[in-house]
Design an enzyme around this catalytic site. Structure first.
Site, mmCIF file in Angstrom:
data_model
loop_
_atom_site.group_PDB
_atom_site.id
_atom_site.type_symbol
_atom_site.label_atom_id
_atom_site.label_comp_id
_atom_site.label_asym_id
_atom_site.label_seq_id
_atom_site.Cartn_x
_atom_site.Cartn_y
_atom_site.Cartn_z
ATOM 1 N N LYS A 214 0.845 -1.208 0.000
ATOM 2 C CA LYS A 214 0.000 0.000 0.000
ATOM 3 C C LYS A 214 0.881 1.260 0.000
ATOM 4 O O LYS A 214 0.684 2.191 -0.793
ATOM 5 C CB LYS A 214 -0.912 0.012 1.226
ATOM 6 C CG LYS A 214 -1.639 1.319 1.460
ATOM 7 C CD LYS A 214 -2.617 1.641 0.344
ATOM 8 C CE LYS A 214 -3.182 3.048 0.486
ATOM 9 N NZ LYS A 214 -4.098 3.417 -0.597
ATOM 10 N N CYS A 268 -2.579 11.229 1.699
ATOM 11 C CA CYS A 268 -2.048 9.924 1.302
ATOM 12 C C CYS A 268 -0.696 10.055 0.615
ATOM 13 O O CYS A 268 0.333 9.697 1.149
ATOM 14 C CB CYS A 268 -3.043 9.251 0.363
ATOM 15 S SG CYS A 268 -4.712 9.487 0.895
HETATM 16 N N1 SAJ Z 1 -1.052 15.319 -8.620
HETATM 17 C C1 SAJ Z 1 -0.159 16.007 -9.445
HETATM 18 N N2 SAJ Z 1 0.118 15.500 -10.686
HETATM 19 C C2 SAJ Z 1 -0.449 14.340 -11.130
HETATM 20 C C3 SAJ Z 1 -1.350 13.642 -10.268
HETATM 21 C C4 SAJ Z 1 -1.632 14.153 -9.020
HETATM 22 O O1 SAJ Z 1 0.365 17.062 -9.082
HETATM 23 O O2 SAJ Z 1 -0.197 13.949 -12.276
HETATM 24 C C5 SAJ Z 1 -1.338 15.855 -7.280
HETATM 25 C C6 SAJ Z 1 -2.812 16.139 -7.039
HETATM 26 O O3 SAJ Z 1 -3.164 17.428 -7.487
HETATM 27 C C7 SAJ Z 1 -2.906 16.014 -5.525
HETATM 28 C C8 SAJ Z 1 -1.883 14.925 -5.210
HETATM 29 O O4 SAJ Z 1 -1.015 14.851 -6.329
HETATM 30 O O5 SAJ Z 1 -2.525 17.218 -4.898
HETATM 31 C C9 SAJ Z 1 -2.490 13.545 -4.938
HETATM 32 O O6 SAJ Z 1 -3.624 13.370 -5.745
HETATM 33 P P1 SAJ Z 1 -3.885 11.946 -6.502
HETATM 34 O O7 SAJ Z 1 -5.125 12.110 -7.301
HETATM 35 O O8 SAJ Z 1 -2.657 11.537 -7.203
HETATM 36 O O9 SAJ Z 1 -4.076 10.868 -5.357
HETATM 37 P P2 SAJ Z 1 -4.982 10.828 -4.027
HETATM 38 O O10 SAJ Z 1 -4.127 11.264 -2.902
HETATM 39 O O11 SAJ Z 1 -6.293 11.523 -4.221
HETATM 40 O O12 SAJ Z 1 -5.247 9.238 -3.939
HETATM 41 C C10 SAJ Z 1 -4.123 8.390 -3.855
HETATM 42 C C11 SAJ Z 1 -4.333 7.230 -4.828
HETATM 43 N N3 SAJ Z 1 -3.117 6.444 -4.898
HETATM 44 C C12 SAJ Z 1 -2.589 6.138 -6.132
HETATM 45 O O13 SAJ Z 1 -3.044 6.583 -7.162
HETATM 46 C C13 SAJ Z 1 -1.380 5.240 -6.121
HETATM 47 C C14 SAJ Z 1 -5.492 6.366 -4.366
HETATM 48 O O14 SAJ Z 1 -5.586 5.219 -5.189
HETATM 49 C C15 SAJ Z 1 -5.264 5.935 -2.931
HETATM 50 O O15 SAJ Z 1 -6.338 5.124 -2.457
HETATM 51 C C16 SAJ Z 1 -5.165 7.172 -2.068
HETATM 52 O O16 SAJ Z 1 -4.010 7.922 -2.511
HETATM 53 C C17 SAJ Z 1 -5.003 6.749 -0.624
HETATM 54 O O17 SAJ Z 1 -5.978 7.005 0.141
HETATM 55 O O18 SAJ Z 1 -3.995 6.132 -0.299
#
Ligand code: SAJ
Length: 419
Positions: A214, A268
């Site tokens: 995870k 996360c």
């Molecule tokens: N972000 C970027 N660039 C990207 C993607 C995201 O800057 O290309 C930023 C987003 O704006 C945000 C942060 O990263 O600030 C995280 O957002 P996210 O959409 O990447 O992820 P979370 O935190 O909403 O959800 C993640 C997910 N993990 C993965 O994709 C590996 C989700 O599947 C998990 O269940 C969740 O963390 C968790 O609860 O662990």
């Protein structure tokens, strides 16, 4: 034996879900919608009262319909732990900023409260993300301290969640799941339980592998976002369009570069990698560097604001506004948001707080926060797009005449500034 256990678990009285937040609530509703009797428990009385009154506590696509279905199937909410044989614990697992180690106090407290009421042989499923080794370091000792035999008096399972805020309901059904269990028979019982709503592959493994996989998943994503952010900084120096570079590079069959942004927020991706840094100092080097790069982005946005103001001869910082306070688009969660990180950085430099507006944040969280998009735009000349909510995508025309720093690359215009 296995048949009995399978039989007993599937015919359990009901599931008591502990913690009704971003993970616990949707999970409890999914079980209830599938016909399983669920009682959701949370220590927050106003949250429980809101749910009992049929009012959701956060916004998420499809959650309202799921909530109504769960209510029709008799889901109940309480502040009390319930006597049953199946528990799901989904409480926060913050990390200690100084040591970068997990703070397991909420999980330990929940486990101890379950032990006070549970049936003999109860299955305790912990969905909260924990740092690798937490079950051995923190959870098992607390149980054994009470003379309780794990594997006989209670069974431990780790079923970390993978749903992504903004698409939770779809992902609860369609994401594969990991079930970590000491006893594969118990793992199989829990797997059968989750098949009530999960239609994807459910992998059974040991608890330590479930903990580590995870954290590794989120760390992988953090590192890849950091690569995109570092690329943005490199391309800026030579005035290269980083989005064009990423667009072209991603046409390669084995390249999938993510998107640069104003920083990495949420509870996360911005937290879990620190568990590896805290537990494996000197080894988790790429992990630490990626965290530093992502955490540098809010200040990098401030540098871009400064450069733009210089270039445009804008002197009044009070005419700069941040669009977006949540950690990402179309969610109302502000935890660790890049905007909060940016405002924190300004405070450290004794700079006045910028004006802020976010359609998803209805209550006052920061100074100078607006609750009306038009009022916000009246008071600013430079709009920094920090979050790509649908609202701003649908009202691009409102940015006419404004100087725009588009940190999310959503404007599709060469008249705006980018990272
Ligand atoms: N972000 C970027 N660039 C990207 C993607 C995201 O800057 O290309 C930023 C987003 O704006 C945000 C942060 O990263 O600030 C995280 O957002 P996210 O959409 O990447 O992820 P979370 O935190 O909403 O959800 C993640 C997910 N993990 C993965 O994709 C590996 C989700 O599947 C998990 O269940 C969740 O963390 C968790 O609860 O662990």
């Amino acid at each position: 034996m296995a048949d009995n256990q399978d039989k007993e678990l599937i015919e359990m009285e009901f599931i008591n879900v502990i913690g009704l937040g971003y993970i616990g609530l949707p999970t409890s509703l999914m079980f209830a919608q599938s016909g399983i009797k669920v009682i959701g428990t949370d220590l927050n009385k106003s949250l429980v009262n809101s749910l009992a009154d049929g009012k959701l506590t956060f916004q998420e696509k499809g959650l309202e319909e799921l909530f109504q279905n769960a209510i029709s199937n008799g889901i109940e909410f309480s502040t009390d732990y319930q006597k049953t044989d199946t528990y799901i614990i989904a409480v926060p697992t913050p990390y200690i900023k100084e040591s970068k180690k997990i703070d397991p106090k909420y999980v330990i407290s929940a486990v101890k409260s379950v032990l006070d009421v549970c049936e003999p042989g109860a299955v305790i499923i912990i969905e909260s993300t924990v740092s690798p080794g937490s079950f051995d370091k923190y959870i098992r000792p607390e149980i054994e301290k009470q003379g309780i035999i794990i594997g006989k008096d209670v069974h431990l399972v780790h079923a970390p969640e993978r749903i992504i805020p903004g698409n939770m309901i779809y992902e609860l059904k369609n994401n594969s799941r990991t079930i970590g269990a000491d006893d594969p028979k118990i793992g199989n019982c829990v797997k059968k339980l989750y098949t009530h709503f999960c239609k994807a592959e459910i992998v059974i493994t040991d608890i330590r592998s479930a903990e580590m996989s995870k954290v590794v998943e989120n760390t992988y994503r953090d590192i890849n976002i950091a690569f995109a952010n570092e690329l943005a900084k490199i391309c800026r120096i030579d005035n290269i369009d980083v989005y064009e570079i990423i667009r072209i590079a991603n046409k390669h069959p084995r390249v999938n570069i993510l998107q640069p942004g104003p920083g990495v927020g949420g509870h996360c991706i911005s937290v879990d990698p620190w568990f590896l840094v805290g537990d494996y100092p000197g080894l988790a080097n790429i992990v630490l560097t990626a965290r530093k790069i992502n955490d540098s982005m809010p200040e990098y946005v401030l540098e871009r604001v400064y450069d733009i103001m210089q270039e445009r001869g804008m002197l009044d910082i009070s005419r700069v506004g941040l669009y977006g306070l949540t950690y990402k688009e179309n969610v109302d969660d502000i935890r660790e948001s890049p905007t909060l990180q940016l405002l924190e950085a300004m405070k450290k430099h004794l700079a006045p707080p910028l004006r802020v507006y976010d359609p998803f944040v209805k209550h006052d969280v920061v100074e100078n926060q607006y609750h009306d998009f038009d009022r916000f735009l009246e008071d600013v000349d430079l709009v920094v797009i920090m979050v790509s909510h649908d609202e701003i995508k649908e009202h691009m025309d409102k940015l006419e005449g404004k100087v725009v720093l588009d940190t999310k690359n959503i404007c599709g215009s060469d008249r705006v500034y980018k990272l």
